[in-house]
Design a protein around this motif. Structure first.
Motif, short mmCIF file in Angstrom:
data_model
loop_
_atom_site.label_atom_id
_atom_site.label_comp_id
_atom_site.label_asym_id
_atom_site.label_seq_id
_atom_site.Cartn_x
_atom_site.Cartn_y
_atom_site.Cartn_z
N ALA A 234 0.83 -1.21 0.00
CA ALA A 234 0.00 0.00 0.00
C ALA A 234 0.86 1.26 0.00
CB ALA A 234 -0.93 0.00 1.21
N GLU A 235 1.99 1.21 0.71
CA GLU A 235 2.86 2.38 0.80
C GLU A 235 3.71 2.59 -0.44
OE1 GLU A 235 6.65 4.06 3.47
OE2 GLU A 235 5.53 2.28 4.12
N HIS A 236 4.32 1.54 -0.95
CA HIS A 236 5.33 1.69 -2.01
C HIS A 236 4.79 1.46 -3.42
CE1 HIS A 236 8.61 2.06 0.87
NE2 HIS A 236 8.08 1.04 1.54
N ARG A 237 3.63 0.85 -3.56
CA ARG A 237 3.05 0.58 -4.88
C ARG A 237 4.10 -0.04 -5.81
NH1 ARG A 237 -2.62 1.20 -4.97
NH2 ARG A 237 -3.11 2.61 -3.26
N PRO A 238 4.63 -1.20 -5.47
CA PRO A 238 5.71 -1.79 -6.27
C PRO A 238 5.20 -2.33 -7.61
CG PRO A 238 4.95 -3.35 -4.63
CD PRO A 238 4.24 -2.05 -4.33
N ASP A 239 6.14 -2.63 -8.48
CA ASP A 239 5.81 -3.24 -9.77
C ASP A 239 5.57 -4.73 -9.62
OD1 ASP A 239 6.25 -0.83 -11.39
OD2 ASP A 239 8.35 -1.09 -10.80
N ALA A 240 6.10 -5.33 -8.56
CA ALA A 240 5.92 -6.75 -8.30
C ALA A 240 6.22 -7.05 -6.85
CB ALA A 240 6.83 -7.59 -9.21
N VAL A 241 5.73 -8.20 -6.39
CA VAL A 241 5.95 -8.66 -5.03
C VAL A 241 6.59 -10.04 -5.07
CG1 VAL A 241 4.80 -9.48 -2.92
CG2 VAL A 241 4.08 -7.33 -3.99
N ILE A 242 7.57 -10.26 -4.20
CA ILE A 242 8.17 -11.58 -4.01
C ILE A 242 7.85 -12.00 -2.58
CG2 ILE A 242 10.30 -12.92 -3.96
CD1 ILE A 242 11.54 -10.78 -5.81
N ALA A 243 7.18 -13.13 -2.42
CA ALA A 243 6.74 -13.53 -1.08
C ALA A 243 6.98 -15.01 -0.81
CB ALA A 243 5.25 -13.20 -0.89
N ASP A 244 7.45 -15.30 0.39
CA ASP A 244 7.56 -16.68 0.83
C ASP A 244 6.16 -17.20 1.14
OD1 ASP A 244 8.20 -19.12 1.96
OD2 ASP A 244 9.66 -18.31 3.37
#
Length: 214
Positions: free
Chosen positions: A42-52
């Protein structure tokens, strides 16, 4: 590209940040749990997320739950999930909305830097990337009636589609022409009863049908 990483293993998260930085990919934030991931996106509005897949406190499915939550809050946000083991139910859940922009890779794949970064870029571009080991286990587990109707060559093509490869790359791997790949994919879509429109969306649906067949 800017990404947010959700990983409680400090060594792995630091390694990811280092190798991604060397490839020109900015890590906007590293978090260690589900609430942190939701807040960071919500804060950074990334282009993608990497999650375990597994995060504190129970180390069961917090990561995949967070991934699904942020996909609902931010439709189409690319998510690449990492797992220590093949967990087919999580792979299915990740693909369940049929939108693409999702990946499921084993953590061992991170050590193969070029493959990992290539997979991340495919996911960020809206593609679907499944770990070859996941596909191998699905193949070994047998299929449902629709998948059973596919020829051996069509299964090979679908396997490579599930790994995120495009038509030209599939043709190169199988030593067949682009026209042949196009024909096989058309046959796959027809046998799986997928709609005629939106080829990219159909590729995701085909992979989802593949996962659901085991």
């Amino acid at each position: 590209m800017r990404v947010v990483i959700a990983e409680d293993n400090v060594l792995l998260s630091a390694g990811l940040e280092l190798l991604l930085g060397r490839k020109g990919i900015e890590v906007a934030a590293i978090v260690t749990d589900e609430p942190g991931l939701v807040a960071a996106v919500a804060e950074h509005r990334p282009d993608a997320v990497i999650a375990d897949v597994r995060l504190p406190p129970t180390f069961r499915d917090e990561g995949i739950r967070a991934a699904l939550e942020i996909r609902r809050a931010h439709p189409g946000l690319p998510v690449l999930v990492l797992s220590q083991y093949v967990e087919k139910v999580y792979a299915r859940e990740l693909l369940s909305d049929g939108r693409g922009g999702v990946g499921y890779l084993l953590k061992d794949r991170v050590s193969r830097v070029s493959e990992f970064v290539d997979g991340l870029r495919r996911v960020a571009g809206g593609g679907t990337v499944m770990d070859p080991e996941v596909i191998a286990q699905l193949m070994a587990g047998g299929g449902g009636s629709a998948i059973d109707a596919l020829t051996n060559r069509e299964r090979e093509v679908l396997t490579l589609m599930a790994q995120g490869l495009g038509n030209t790359e599939i043709g190169t791997r199988l030593f067949i022409t682009d026209n042949a790949v196009h024909k096989h994919i058309g046959n796959i879509f027809a046998k799986l009863g997928l709609p005629q429109a939106d080829g990219g969306h159909r590729r995701v649906l085909a992979v989802l049908a593949y996962l659901n067949s085991s």
